[in-house]
Structure formats: C-alpha cells, structure tokens
Design an enzyme around this catalytic site. Structure first.
Site, PDB file in Angstrom:
ATOM      1  N   CYS A   1      -3.175  40.647 -11.874  1.00 28.42           N
ATOM      2  CA  CYS A   1      -2.416  41.655 -12.528  1.00 28.42           C
ATOM      3  C   CYS A   1      -1.793  42.648 -11.548  1.00 28.42           C
ATOM      4  O   CYS A   1      -2.197  42.548 -10.270  1.00 28.42           O
ATOM      5  CB  CYS A   1      -3.236  42.740 -13.193  1.00 28.42           C
ATOM      6  SG  CYS A   1      -4.363  42.151 -14.520  1.00 28.42           S
TER       7      CYS A   1
ATOM      8  N   ARG B   1       2.535  36.700  -8.436  1.00 28.65           N
ATOM      9  CA  ARG B   1       1.217  36.670  -8.527  1.00 28.65           C
ATOM     10  C   ARG B   1       0.445  35.977  -9.502  1.00 28.65           C
ATOM     11  O   ARG B   1      -0.988  35.780  -9.559  1.00 28.65           O
ATOM     12  CB  ARG B   1       0.732  38.171  -8.383  1.00 28.65           C
ATOM     13  CG  ARG B   1       1.126  38.912  -7.163  1.00 28.65           C
ATOM     14  CD  ARG B   1       1.245  40.438  -7.499  1.00 28.65           C
ATOM     15  NE  ARG B   1      -0.143  41.038  -7.800  1.00 28.65           N
ATOM     16  CZ  ARG B   1      -0.897  41.722  -6.761  1.00 28.65           C
ATOM     17  NH1 ARG B   1      -0.183  41.844  -5.548  1.00 28.65           N
ATOM     18  NH2 ARG B   1      -1.743  42.361  -7.049  1.00 28.65           N
TER      19      ARG B   1
ATOM     20  N   TRP C   1      -3.069  39.327 -15.851  1.00 21.41           N
ATOM     21  CA  TRP C   1      -3.518  38.228 -15.772  1.00 21.41           C
ATOM     22  C   TRP C   1      -4.937  38.417 -16.548  1.00 21.41           C
ATOM     23  O   TRP C   1      -5.846  39.071 -15.860  1.00 21.41           O
ATOM     24  CB  TRP C   1      -3.740  37.888 -14.306  1.00 21.41           C
ATOM     25  CG  TRP C   1      -4.093  36.474 -13.932  1.00 21.41           C
ATOM     26  CD1 TRP C   1      -3.591  35.213 -13.852  1.00 21.41           C
ATOM     27  CD2 TRP C   1      -5.667  35.951 -13.495  1.00 21.41           C
ATOM     28  NE1 TRP C   1      -4.477  34.278 -13.670  1.00 21.41           N
ATOM     29  CE2 TRP C   1      -5.904  34.767 -13.389  1.00 21.41           C
ATOM     30  CE3 TRP C   1      -6.653  36.910 -13.212  1.00 21.41           C
ATOM     31  CZ2 TRP C   1      -6.764  34.165 -12.754  1.00 21.41           C
ATOM     32  CZ3 TRP C   1      -7.866  36.472 -12.752  1.00 21.41           C
ATOM     33  CH2 TRP C   1      -7.836  34.964 -12.678  1.00 21.41           C
TER      34      TRP C   1
ATOM     35  N   ASN D   1      -5.168  47.086 -12.811  1.00 26.48           N
ATOM     36  CA  ASN D   1      -5.208  45.944 -11.804  1.00 26.48           C
ATOM     37  C   ASN D   1      -6.826  45.957 -11.534  1.00 26.48           C
ATOM     38  O   ASN D   1      -7.274  46.954 -10.603  1.00 26.48           O
ATOM     39  CB  ASN D   1      -4.512  45.851 -10.855  1.00 26.48           C
ATOM     40  CG  ASN D   1      -4.889  44.599  -9.822  1.00 26.48           C
ATOM     41  OD1 ASN D   1      -5.550  43.664 -10.177  1.00 26.48           O
ATOM     42  ND2 ASN D   1      -4.403  44.525  -8.517  1.00 26.48           N
ATOM     43  N   GLY D   2      -7.635  45.089 -11.944  1.00 25.52           N
ATOM     44  CA  GLY D   2      -9.097  45.124 -11.522  1.00 25.52           C
ATOM     45  C   GLY D   2     -10.303  44.755 -12.627  1.00 25.52           C
ATOM     46  O   GLY D   2      -9.578  44.410 -13.684  1.00 25.52           O
TER      47      GLY D   2
ATOM     48  N   GLU E   1      -8.299  19.763   0.367  1.00 29.74           N
ATOM     49  CA  GLU E   1      -7.164  20.473   0.084  1.00 29.74           C
ATOM     50  C   GLU E   1      -6.164  19.705  -0.831  1.00 29.74           C
ATOM     51  O   GLU E   1      -5.421  20.297  -1.848  1.00 29.74           O
ATOM     52  CB  GLU E   1      -6.748  20.884   1.509  1.00 29.74           C
ATOM     53  CG  GLU E   1      -5.244  21.446   1.540  1.00 29.74           C
ATOM     54  CD  GLU E   1      -5.027  22.796   0.791  1.00 29.74           C
ATOM     55  OE1 GLU E   1      -6.117  23.282   0.098  1.00 29.74           O
ATOM     56  OE2 GLU E   1      -3.804  23.176   0.580  1.00 29.74           O
TER      57      GLU E   1
ATOM     58  N   LYS F   1      -4.754  21.245  -4.239  1.00 32.00           N
ATOM     59  CA  LYS F   1      -3.363  21.184  -4.596  1.00 32.00           C
ATOM     60  C   LYS F   1      -2.763  20.497  -5.578  1.00 32.00           C
ATOM     61  O   LYS F   1      -2.073  21.086  -6.621  1.00 32.00           O
ATOM     62  CB  LYS F   1      -2.488  20.877  -3.316  1.00 32.00           C
ATOM     63  CG  LYS F   1      -1.260  21.516  -2.973  1.00 32.00           C
ATOM     64  CD  LYS F   1      -1.460  22.424  -1.693  1.00 32.00           C
ATOM     65  CE  LYS F   1      -2.069  23.746  -2.431  1.00 32.00           C
ATOM     66  NZ  LYS F   1      -2.598  24.670  -1.282  1.00 32.00           N
TER      67      LYS F   1
ATOM     68  N   GLU G   1      -4.500  22.023  -8.990  1.00 26.98           N
ATOM     69  CA  GLU G   1      -3.840  23.708  -9.421  1.00 26.98           C
ATOM     70  C   GLU G   1      -2.434  23.438  -9.944  1.00 26.98           C
ATOM     71  O   GLU G   1      -2.175  24.062 -10.805  1.00 26.98           O
ATOM     72  CB  GLU G   1      -4.078  24.512  -8.311  1.00 26.98           C
ATOM     73  CG  GLU G   1      -3.086  24.339  -7.040  1.00 26.98           C
ATOM     74  CD  GLU G   1      -3.129  25.468  -6.125  1.00 26.98           C
ATOM     75  OE1 GLU G   1      -3.704  26.357  -6.427  1.00 26.98           O
ATOM     76  OE2 GLU G   1      -3.110  24.897  -4.820  1.00 26.98           O
TER      77      GLU G   1
ATOM     78  N   HIS H   1     -23.137   7.541  -2.155  1.00 29.52           N
ATOM     79  CA  HIS H   1     -24.183   8.528  -2.475  1.00 29.52           C
ATOM     80  C   HIS H   1     -23.810   9.044  -3.724  1.00 29.52           C
ATOM     81  O   HIS H   1     -24.687  10.002  -4.194  1.00 29.52           O
ATOM     82  CB  HIS H   1     -24.497   9.510  -1.530  1.00 29.52           C
ATOM     83  CG  HIS H   1     -24.855   9.220  -0.124  1.00 29.52           C
ATOM     84  ND1 HIS H   1     -25.946   8.521   0.273  1.00 29.52           N
ATOM     85  CD2 HIS H   1     -23.967   8.987   0.984  1.00 29.52           C
ATOM     86  CE1 HIS H   1     -25.995   8.101   1.557  1.00 29.52           C
ATOM     87  NE2 HIS H   1     -24.924   8.351   2.182  1.00 29.52           N
TER      88      HIS H   1
ATOM     89  N   LYS I   1      -1.486  34.428  -7.324  1.00 28.02           N
ATOM     90  CA  LYS I   1      -1.149  34.510  -5.834  1.00 28.02           C
ATOM     91  C   LYS I   1      -2.258  35.136  -5.142  1.00 28.02           C
ATOM     92  O   LYS I   1      -2.487  34.856  -4.128  1.00 28.02           O
ATOM     93  CB  LYS I   1       0.163  34.733  -5.791  1.00 28.02           C
ATOM     94  CG  LYS I   1       0.639  34.431  -4.295  1.00 28.02           C
ATOM     95  CD  LYS I   1       0.557  33.069  -3.877  1.00 28.02           C
ATOM     96  CE  LYS I   1       0.963  32.939  -2.493  1.00 28.02           C
ATOM     97  NZ  LYS I   1       0.555  31.300  -2.044  1.00 28.02           N
TER      98      LYS I   1
HETATM   99  C1  F6R Z   1      -4.356  27.357  -3.366  1.00 27.68           C
HETATM  100  C2  F6R Z   1      -4.494  28.867  -3.121  1.00 27.68           C
HETATM  101  C3  F6R Z   1      -5.580  29.350  -3.424  1.00 27.68           C
HETATM  102  C4  F6R Z   1      -5.822  30.482  -2.439  1.00 27.68           C
HETATM  103  C5  F6R Z   1      -7.180  31.399  -2.440  1.00 27.68           C
HETATM  104  C6  F6R Z   1      -7.127  32.387  -1.315  1.00 27.68           C
HETATM  105  O1  F6R Z   1      -3.183  26.818  -2.987  1.00 27.68           O
HETATM  106  O2  F6R Z   1      -3.376  29.267  -2.908  1.00 27.68           O
HETATM  107  O3  F6R Z   1      -6.712  28.620  -3.459  1.00 27.68           O
HETATM  108  O4  F6R Z   1      -6.008  29.729  -0.944  1.00 27.68           O
HETATM  109  O5  F6R Z   1      -6.957  32.094  -3.437  1.00 27.68           O
HETATM  110  O6  F6R Z   1      -6.002  33.320  -1.139  1.00 27.68           O
HETATM  111  P1  F6R Z   1      -5.625  33.981   0.220  1.00 27.68           P
HETATM  112  O7  F6R Z   1      -5.643  33.013   1.286  1.00 27.68           O
HETATM  113  O8  F6R Z   1      -4.522  34.982   0.010  1.00 27.68           O
HETATM  114  O9  F6R Z   1      -7.152  34.732   0.481  1.00 27.68           O
END
Ligand code: F6R
Length: 615
Positions: free
Chosen positions: A2, A27, A79, A104-105, A484, A488, A491, A507, A610
């Site tokens: 949010c 975000r 959100w 927000n929260g 990772e 990627k 998501e 395993h 974000k």
């Molecule tokens: C994936 C991604 C998220 C962030 C995670 C932590 O591409 O961006 O997994 O890495 O939400 O966010 P930060 O680094 O802002 O604490």
C-alpha cells in the site's frame, strides 16, 4: 505494498495526489482511491485495478464539474491484505461521510475494536482492518475532542504496524498522520505540505523532506507542522534535501523497467565498486563499524532476492575470509531464539530499506546486543537510518518489482566485505587482493558481454514458455543462484519453478522429473563441474529436457544436454570467483523473456509489492 499520499494547501490537491500515487505504482497494488474535502463535504473516488481506472473516473467527474479539486486531498494504492480486491475494501475508508483514512500496514487488534464499535452502533462497509480507524476518529470527535486529540486517542487503542493519514469535514484545514513501523515522509512546501509513503512520491512537489520516526504522529496544516514522538513530546525532526532527480523516473526507451534495470548493470555496477574504494585504492569498508575488531562469526538476515544475495555472501566470506556466516530469513530470525554465541554483529540486506521483516530482524539483533550493519539501496530508508553502519548499493531507483540491478550490486558489497575481512585476518595476501581489483575492473565489460546472450535466451524462452514447471540446479555459488533464478521466473512468469542444490536431487526432488520437464543448470569450470554434470545426467536419464548455460568446457562435458548456451570466454579464476554476478544476467534475462512471451505484467506482477512493509 500500500502507498499513501496527501496534499494540503495547494490548489488541485486531488490531481497532485494522483500524480504522487503514480509514483507509488511500482510498489504493487490492486485498487486505488482518493478523498478530498470540499467545504463541509467529503468527496471520495475509488477504483479496482490500475490507476488509469481511477484517473478516467476523476477526469470524467472533473469535466462534468461533479468533483471540486480543492486544496486538501489524500490518496491510496491498496495491496490487499484483509479482504479481497473490491471497491468496498479500497481506501480511503470513511466513517459517517465525515472522516476518511488511508492506511498502509496492518491493525492487528482490529477484530476486537470492530466488535466494540459495532456494539456502539457503527456500521462497517468493508472487511478491512483499516475501517476501525475512521470510526474511532468519529467516536472521539463526537465526544468533543479536536482532531489532534482524537488522533492521539486512536493511537492509544490501535496495535500493529501502520502509517495512516486522516481528514475530517469538521477540521477542513488539517491532516493527521501517524507512523508506526510503516514508512512516512512529509514534504515541506511554501504555505503547503505533502505526505507520502516515500520521498519519491512527493519529490515532484518539494525537495525538503522529513522522515517521521517510529511512534511519531503529526498534525499538518498549510503553514504549520507539529510533530510529536510516541510520548507526545513535540519534536523537531531533521529536514533532508532529496536529490533533484529522485522523481525523474522513466523507462529510458525500454518497454519495461525490468529490462532497463537489467541493461543498466554494466554501467551502475562500477558506481557501487567505486564507492567502496578510497582514493589510495584501499577498500572503503570500516570493519570496526561492522563489528569486526576481532575475528568472530556473522549473521546475515534478509528476505527474497536479498536473502539469496546473503547466501552467496556466506560462500564468499567463508571462502575468502574464513569467517563463519549464518544466514537467516529475516521473517524467521525475529521469531526464534537465535544463539549469538561468539558473535558481535548482524548484517541485514534490503534494496528498499523498508522490508518490515528485515527491519524487525535488525531491531532484534540490536536487542541481542549485536552491532548492526545494513546493505541498502535506498538512502534515508528506515533500515538505513536505524543501522549502526550502512553500506550503500549505488544501483539507483529500482522500479520493477523483480530485483535485478540491486541484487548484483548487493553481491558487489558482499564480495568486498569478504575481501576486506580476508585481508584483515590474513586469509588472503596482497597479490590476491590486487588480482581481485583487476577482476572488478573487468566486470562491467564481462556483464555487457553476458547481456549479449539475449537472443539465445529469447530462443530458450520460446522453448519453455508453455512449461508447467521448471527446475534450476546448481552447486557451490550456482546453488543460491539457482534459487534466485527460480524466484525470478516464478514471480513474473507465474510458472512454477524451484531451485535445488544439484547434489540434493537424488534425495527427493528427482521424483518430480517427468518427460520434457525443463531442468536448467548454470555451470562453470570450478573444479566441481563433473559432479554437477553427473547430477544433470541423472535428470536426463529420467526424461528431463536438460538445458545448460555455462562455459565451453562444461558444455562439452554435458554434450547430452538438449539446449546449450555458451557464456563468453573469461579468465578461469575470475569466472569462478565472480560467477554469481555473471550468471545472474542469463537468469534475469530468462525470467524476463519467458514472461514477455507469456504476456504477463512484468513490472508489476500479480499479488506482489516492491516494498513489503507488512509481516
Ligand atoms: C524478488 C524481490 C523480492 C525482494 C524482497 C526483499 O525479485 O524483489 O523477493 O528481494 O521482497 O526486498 P528488500 O530487498 O527491499 O528488502
């Protein structure tokens, strides 16, 4: 996550709020709304989906003169947490057509507050936790309290992590704003003031920003700003002058922010490297501040992609500096009783500097008596401000939800921490350090060459775009990278993807292999490649569609692979040491192009945010 924005004292406040909301779009959100005060009338507009829906509604009402764009407005991108995506649950939430709140929260005790308010006759129109706030305001205003006093009473009863802004028709020249764990920036204007979830959202309005601290609340009018701390003492908070270009965010001719950010890597990585060297070429990392006057172990906490960076950091710090590293998910660390035996410091990693889990891990580390260091991208963010010591990635604003350039920049910082510790504790000699510096100089060009793999990755994307599931395998540094790569891909393309340590397949996960399942391995000649290739062979024998992205020698050894992508030729030691940074590029390109082929919303994938400011 949010986002909130507010404007007071400036004409066409609602339009300005909408501009601010656009800057918070990155975000992640699924509905949006604004509210403003027109004399004694509350005007509220909400829409589901993208902000353009709200803008279209707003423009229509303005053209019909059915909405008066006055000098006070609040706005929100939601959100969904409590309650599905709907107009009813979108913010602003109102009470009695008199009070409107954007939040927000999460209000953790909303259920009991709601029960009491319902028994007192308040009618709820949403299933959100937020709606208790406007009703509580109405209740306290009705009892004869002014706006500030009402806000204080609200804060006494609500519990949780929140940032909210309230307006009321009874106090048409006032905004009440409060912050508890979720970030809030107040912008100071000329006879006007602004509020936003981050400085970027109001940087088009003013460059003079105050960040509220935890527990702070404020009464904001056109010409005055009274800030109080959690104990209700009036306080002065420092005004920070933000960069003039912070608000200038564009795609630079690329179709998506993610693509721009991936292709920026060769040019921004040198900025992070440069910031970590002094003029005399010594490494600019203060190991005393990091808590390493003596050799001890280190805990690293983070979430998501930053967590995978932490795992790679562990491999580097243990190899280069012979220092034991424990890596924990921030959301787990804070809810268990970690042993700090033999430890002096905790390092947290966060692009946004606002991830609540990571912030709480940092605070918990402090409580446990550890020195706290943060690797952050956003200067002035809460984690940056609260850490004892910060090391900044110089990646610039990262807008796409999927982290790319901030990941590789975090890796640079972690690598140089490892080198710095290795040097201090005599685990590596001066020659090795000089060699490493040469490698870092070679890195931007190597990254640019890795980006040239794009056409081959596009061809690969077309081969796997319809897969139900994809498995990534890796050993050593390529194991966290496999995790990772899977994150990627899942998501942004919504294809189910998992990363496994190559040696772990037998395993359990090997049971998942079926005919045609894509199994992708990032691999370089690091001395263990034969082991990894035999793991791959096991998947191949069970019908997997084996894909190898690696150096020439590895590709020769994995001749059975169905698709082979050769990375450019690079010095062996350089390649082996910095492989996670190099291989991050094809991993990112793959996720991007599979998603593009599938037509998903790459920059703002569904359900994601974000900056994750809730638990
Ligand atoms: C994936 C991604 C998220 C962030 C995670 C932590 O591409 O961006 O997994 O890495 O939400 O966010 P930060 O680094 O802002 O604490």
């Amino acid at each position: 996550m949010c986002g909130v924005v507010a404007v007071i004292g400036k004409a066409e406040a609602s339009s300005l709020v909408i501009e601010g909301l656009k800057k918070l779009e990155y975000r992640g959100y699924d509905s949006a709304g604004i509210a403003s005060l027109d004399k004694k009338k509350l005007q509220v507009l909400k829409s589901e989906g993208k902000l353009t829906n709200l803008v279209n509604q707003f423009d229509l009402l303005i053209s019909k003169k059915s909405y008066n764009d006055t000098e006070i407005a609040i706005g929100h991108t939601r959100w969904a947490t409590h309650g599905n995506v709907s107009i009813e649950n979108a913010h602003p939430l109102t009470s009695d057509n008199k009070v409107a709140v954007v939040h927000n929260g999460i209000i953790e005790n909303y259920a009991s507050l709601k029960k009491t308010l319902i028994s007192e006759g308040y009618v709820f129109s949403s299933v959100t936790d937020t709606e208790v706030i406007p009703h509580l305001f109405t209740k306290y205003i009705k009892q004869g309290n002014d706006f500030l006093e009402s806000g204080k009473l609200v804060l006494k009863v609500i519990k949780g992590a929140f940032a909210f802004i309230a307006i009321s028709v009874d106090f048409p020249d006032q905004l009440f704003v409060s912050r508890n764990s979720s970030p809030i920036a107040i912008g100071i204007g000329d006879k006007c003031n602004f509020i936003g979830s981050d400085a970027q959202s109001i940087a088009h309005l003013t460059k003079r920003i105050i960040y509220l601290e935890d527990g702070d609340y404020a009464l904001v009018k056109n010409e005055t700003l009274d800030i109080f701390d959690a104990q209700s003492n009036i306080v002065d908070r420092q005004i920070i002058h933000v960069n003039s270009d912070i608000g200038l965010i564009n795609k630079g001719g690329y179709k998506h922010f993610m693509k721009k950010e991936m292709f920026e890597q060769p040019s921004i990585i040198p900025q992070t490297i440069g910031s970590l060297f002094n003029e005399d070429q010594s490494i600019n990392i203060n190991l005393d501040k990091l808590g390493f006057t003596n050799k001890s172990s280190l805990t690293i906490c983070a979430a998501g992609t930053s967590f995978y960076a932490a795992l790679i950091g562990k491999y580097w710090i243990e190899q280069i500096a012979d220092i034991p590293v424990l890596v924990d998910l921030a959301s787990e660390y804070r809810y268990r009783k970690p042993s700090v035996f033999g430890q002096t410091s905790i390092l947290v990693i966060s692009q946004s500097g606002e991830s609540l889990d990571t912030l709480m891990a940092l605070r918990y580390g402090k409580e446990l008596g550890l020195t706290t260091t943060a690797i952050v991208n956003v200067t002035g963010s809460t984690i940056d401000r609260e850490a004892d010591y910060s090391l900044h990635t110089k990646a610039g604003p990262e807008i796409a939800v999927a982290s790319t350039k901030s990941f590789t920049s975090q890796l640079i910082v972690l690598f140089l921490i490892a080198v710095s510790l290795g040097k201090k504790f005599n685990n590596i000699d001066a020659n090795k350090v000089n060699k490493i510096k040469q490698y870092l100089n070679m890195l931007p060009l190597a990254l640019a060459n890795m980006l040239k793999l794009e056409d081959q990755i596009i061809a690969l994307s077309q081969q796997i775009k319809n897969s139900k599931s994809v498995i990534f395998l890796g050993r050593g540094y390529m194991y966290p990278l496999a995790l990772e790569a899977a994150l990627k891909l899942k998501e942004i393309s919504y294809i189910h993807a998992e990363g496994f340590a190559a040696g772990e397949m037998k395993h359990g996960p090997i049971a998942l292999i079926e005919d045609g399942l894509p199994v992708i391995m990032f691999i370089i000649s690091d001395g263990y490649e034969d082991k990894s290739i035999s793991n791959l062979q096991e998947a191949h024998s069970r019908g997997a569609k084996v894909i190898v992205i690696g150096d020439e020698a590895c590709l020769k050894k994995a001749s059975f692979a169905e698709i082979k992508i050769k990375i450019p030729d690079i010095d062996d030691e350089f390649k082996s040491l910095l492989s996670p940074i190099l291989m991050a590029i094809p991993a990112q390109l793959l996720a991007y192009h599979v998603s593009r082929e599938r037509g998903t919303d790459i920059d703002q994938p569904r359900n994601l945010a974000k900056s994750v400011t809730v638990e």
